[in-house]
Design a protein around this motif. Structure first.
Motif, PDB file in Angstrom:
ATOM      1  N   LEU A 185       0.827  -1.209   0.000  1.00 47.77           N
ATOM      2  CA  LEU A 185       0.000   0.000   0.000  1.00 47.77           C
ATOM      3  C   LEU A 185       0.861   1.259   0.000  1.00 47.77           C
ATOM      4  O   LEU A 185       0.640   2.180  -0.802  1.00 47.77           O
ATOM      5  CB  LEU A 185      -0.917  -0.004   1.224  1.00 47.77           C
ATOM      6  N   ILE A 186       1.836   1.299   0.877  1.00 45.65           N
ATOM      7  CA  ILE A 186       2.668   2.497   1.036  1.00 45.65           C
ATOM      8  C   ILE A 186       3.536   2.730  -0.191  1.00 45.65           C
ATOM      9  O   ILE A 186       3.616   3.848  -0.706  1.00 45.65           O
ATOM     10  CB  ILE A 186       3.528   2.376   2.312  1.00 45.65           C
ATOM     11  N   ASN A 187       4.177   1.683  -0.690  1.00 45.48           N
ATOM     12  CA  ASN A 187       5.094   1.861  -1.824  1.00 45.48           C
ATOM     13  C   ASN A 187       4.372   2.254  -3.101  1.00 45.48           C
ATOM     14  O   ASN A 187       4.813   3.148  -3.840  1.00 45.48           O
ATOM     15  CB  ASN A 187       5.903   0.585  -2.044  1.00 45.48           C
ATOM     16  N   THR A 188       3.244   1.593  -3.385  1.00 39.28           N
ATOM     17  CA  THR A 188       2.487   1.926  -4.598  1.00 39.28           C
ATOM     18  C   THR A 188       1.773   3.270  -4.434  1.00 39.28           C
ATOM     19  O   THR A 188       1.785   4.102  -5.344  1.00 39.28           O
ATOM     20  CB  THR A 188       1.473   0.819  -4.912  1.00 39.28           C
ATOM     21  N   GLY A 230      -1.388  13.852   4.568  1.00 37.65           N
ATOM     22  CA  GLY A 230      -0.873  15.081   5.151  1.00 37.65           C
ATOM     23  C   GLY A 230      -0.244  15.992   4.111  1.00 37.65           C
ATOM     24  O   GLY A 230      -0.115  15.639   2.942  1.00 37.65           O
ATOM     25  N   SER A 231       0.132  17.179   4.538  1.00 30.91           N
ATOM     26  CA  SER A 231       0.727  18.164   3.634  1.00 30.91           C
ATOM     27  C   SER A 231       2.077  17.691   3.114  1.00 30.91           C
ATOM     28  O   SER A 231       2.897  17.150   3.868  1.00 30.91           O
ATOM     29  CB  SER A 231       0.894  19.502   4.362  1.00 30.91           C
ATOM     30  N   LEU A 232       2.306  17.915   1.816  1.00 32.93           N
ATOM     31  CA  LEU A 232       3.575  17.525   1.197  1.00 32.93           C
ATOM     32  C   LEU A 232       4.566  18.686   1.145  1.00 32.93           C
ATOM     33  O   LEU A 232       5.698  18.502   0.682  1.00 32.93           O
ATOM     34  CB  LEU A 232       3.331  17.018  -0.225  1.00 32.93           C
ATOM     35  N   ASP A 233       4.160  19.855   1.597  1.00 30.05           N
ATOM     36  CA  ASP A 233       5.003  21.047   1.499  1.00 30.05           C
ATOM     37  C   ASP A 233       6.345  20.840   2.205  1.00 30.05           C
ATOM     38  O   ASP A 233       6.405  20.407   3.362  1.00 30.05           O
ATOM     39  CB  ASP A 233       4.295  22.261   2.115  1.00 30.05           C
ATOM     40  N   ASN A 234       7.414  21.154   1.473  1.00 33.27           N
ATOM     41  CA  ASN A 234       8.782  21.131   2.018  1.00 33.27           C
ATOM     42  C   ASN A 234       9.190  19.767   2.583  1.00 33.27           C
ATOM     43  O   ASN A 234       9.979  19.685   3.522  1.00 33.27           O
ATOM     44  CB  ASN A 234       8.940  22.201   3.116  1.00 33.27           C
ATOM     45  N   LYS A 235       8.658  18.709   1.993  1.00 29.03           N
ATOM     46  CA  LYS A 235       9.008  17.362   2.453  1.00 29.03           C
ATOM     47  C   LYS A 235       9.642  16.581   1.311  1.00 29.03           C
ATOM     48  O   LYS A 235       9.124  16.574   0.192  1.00 29.03           O
ATOM     49  CB  LYS A 235       7.768  16.629   2.974  1.00 29.03           C
ATOM     50  N   ASP A 236      10.764  15.935   1.609  1.00 26.12           N
ATOM     51  CA  ASP A 236      11.406  15.117   0.584  1.00 26.12           C
ATOM     52  C   ASP A 236      10.713  13.753   0.513  1.00 26.12           C
ATOM     53  O   ASP A 236       9.815  13.440   1.301  1.00 26.12           O
ATOM     54  CB  ASP A 236      12.906  14.970   0.851  1.00 26.12           C
ATOM     55  N   ASP A 238      11.653  10.697   1.211  1.00 24.68           N
ATOM     56  CA  ASP A 238      11.773   9.827   2.378  1.00 24.68           C
ATOM     57  C   ASP A 238      10.792  10.241   3.474  1.00 24.68           C
ATOM     58  O   ASP A 238      10.185   9.386   4.133  1.00 24.68           O
ATOM     59  CB  ASP A 238      13.199   9.854   2.929  1.00 24.68           C
ATOM     60  N   ARG A 239      10.630  11.539   3.651  1.00 21.37           N
ATOM     61  CA  ARG A 239       9.723  12.032   4.691  1.00 21.37           C
ATOM     62  C   ARG A 239       8.263  11.737   4.325  1.00 21.37           C
ATOM     63  O   ARG A 239       7.459  11.399   5.193  1.00 21.37           O
ATOM     64  CB  ARG A 239       9.914  13.544   4.881  1.00 21.37           C
ATOM     65  N   ILE A 240       7.937  11.840   3.035  1.00 16.62           N
ATOM     66  CA  ILE A 240       6.566  11.547   2.598  1.00 16.62           C
ATOM     67  C   ILE A 240       6.229  10.079   2.852  1.00 16.62           C
ATOM     68  O   ILE A 240       5.171   9.747   3.384  1.00 16.62           O
ATOM     69  CB  ILE A 240       6.387  11.891   1.104  1.00 16.62           C
ATOM     70  N   ASN A 245       3.610   5.843   6.348  1.00 13.89           N
ATOM     71  CA  ASN A 245       3.753   4.707   7.249  1.00 13.89           C
ATOM     72  C   ASN A 245       3.223   5.037   8.645  1.00 13.89           C
ATOM     73  O   ASN A 245       2.556   4.215   9.291  1.00 13.89           O
ATOM     74  CB  ASN A 245       5.220   4.289   7.328  1.00 13.89           C
ATOM     75  N   GLU A 246       3.495   6.242   9.101  1.00  5.06           N
ATOM     76  CA  GLU A 246       3.026   6.671  10.427  1.00  5.06           C
ATOM     77  C   GLU A 246       1.502   6.734  10.488  1.00  5.06           C
ATOM     78  O   GLU A 246       0.898   6.363  11.499  1.00  5.06           O
ATOM     79  CB  GLU A 246       3.629   8.029  10.780  1.00  5.06           C
ATOM     80  N   LYS A 247       0.882   7.217   9.404  1.00  5.44           N
ATOM     81  CA  LYS A 247      -0.586   7.289   9.357  1.00  5.44           C
ATOM     82  C   LYS A 247      -1.207   5.900   9.476  1.00  5.44           C
ATOM     83  O   LYS A 247      -2.190   5.694  10.198  1.00  5.44           O
ATOM     84  CB  LYS A 247      -1.039   7.939   8.052  1.00  5.44           C
TER      85      LYS A 247
END
Length: 373
Positions: A185-188, A230-236, A238-240, A245-247
């Motif tokens: 789910l996360i990777n796709t 969540g917001s994608l602003d200023n996130k690379d 890896d962080r996205i 995964n955290e969600k």
């Protein structure tokens, strides 16, 4: 990209028609119910592989017949291409490109690029997030073949993962395999998010300037990607992926309780604002129409940027939805773009396009005649 010829046989209310299209402007005039939208549908079907109307494929075949076919001859990147689409009641449709049968209908997407504008497109503004996701999914699939594959894969992952969630406590093996499906789910989903974010940024780049011109520099359009994780602003990247995964981890108990996947791109939306206010709720009818027009024209520019040629533009009875100012802007904008327009009234169009190279056709009860002077 230019469509030179369209052949239709036993499609909707058409028996057998052959149409030579002008490489600039093609106007089809006729009363309601005579076949104008059916004509548009035949071109769209040959591009996307499915109709833009909610009908079964059997209904596309003339009710007196069992088989139907559409043939399109076109030139793209200086190559001659022939698309043949065959429909037969009770069977899967078949598509041939230059005589070679495609294994899957999805393989035809991106060959004949199109942008279609119909009165129903107001749903993109007024409708649910499903309408806006559908709008973006079709657009990206035309220019990024991998995206269509990802969507199909993601849909299967959601289906399988939801089955596991619904039976999480009743089948012991589900506790062992859920992490595998979480990774799928996360990777796709992550890849889909990246495609969408890039596309919506491009859509914003073009549509904001177009809307500014339409409004006479008096109003400002804004688009933003409302990503479910969540917001994608200023996130690379890896962080996205970590955020995704955290969600999933934080809300897993709720997902099991509800038996469904709560986070991922299947829950995304696009927020469309004018002067800081959400257009869906606060935009006037004129503002909403200008916003849709801006998005459609932005689509054209993105496809041109991606493939190096303009797509064919299909305007199905939208002129009656626009006031004279927006009609004039649209007609001026489409110079150099092969366009097919259907309308019930040709007076305004004749005035607006008097200096255009064009073919004019008349549709009556599924019969098409060329009436160009």
């Amino acid at each position: 990209m230019i469509v030179n010829k369209l052949k239709i046989k036993n499609f909707r209310n058409f028996k057998e028609e052959t149409i030579d299209l002008n490489n600039s402007l093609n106007i089809f005039i006729g009363d309601n119910g005579q076949g104008k939208t059916n004509l548009m549908e035949s071109i769209y079907l040959s591009s996307i592989g499915r109709t833009f109307r909610l009908n079964s494929e059997n209904e596309l075949i003339n009710f007196k017949e069992n088989k139907s076919c559409i043939e399109i001859s076109m030139v793209k990147n200086n190559y001659n291409i022939k698309i043949e689409l065959f429909l037969e009641k009770g069977k899967r449709k078949q598509v041939l490109v230059n005589g070679i049968k495609l294994d899957k209908t999805a393989e035809m997407i991106g060959i004949l690029n199109n942008v279609i504008f119909t009165p129903d497109d107001m749903k993109i503004i007024k409708g649910s997030p499903i309408e806006r996701r559908k709008f973006v999914n079709i657009d990206i699939s035309q220019i990024k073949p991998k995206y269509k594959y990802l969507l199909n894969r993601y849909k299967k992952i959601i289906t399988e993962r939801n089955i596991i969630l619904k039976n999480y406590y009743t089948k012991a093996e589900n506790k062992d395999i859920i992490n595998i499906w979480n990774d799928y789910l996360i990777n796709t989903g992550f890849e889909i998010i990246l495609f969408r974010n890039d596309y919506i940024n491009k859509l914003k780049k073009y549509s904001v300037d177009i809307y500014k011109d339409i409004s006479g520099n008096k109003e400002k359009l804004d688009l933003s990607y409302c990503c479910n994780i969540g917001s994608l602003d200023n996130k690379d990247n890896d962080r996205i992926k970590k955020m995704f995964n955290e969600k999933i981890s934080m809300n897993f108990k709720q997902e099991v309780l509800r038996g469904t996947t709560l986070y991922g791109p299947h829950k995304d939306d696009i927020i469309i604002k004018i002067d800081g206010k959400e257009c869906k709720y606060f935009g006037s009818q004129g503002q909403q129409r200008s916003a849709i027009l801006s998005l459609k024209l932005a689509e054209i520019e993105i496809i041109k940027e991606e493939i190096g040629e303009y797509p064919i533009l299909l305007l199905d009875d939208v002129m009656s939805e626009l006031d004279n100012k927006r009609k004039g802007y649209l007609i001026n904008y489409i110079k150099g773009i092969q366009t097919v327009i259907t309308t019930t009234d040709d007076y305004d169009l004749n005035v607006l396009t008097k200096n255009y190279n064009k073919n004019i056709f008349y549709i009556d009860k599924g019969k098409i005649s060329n009436i160009t002077n």
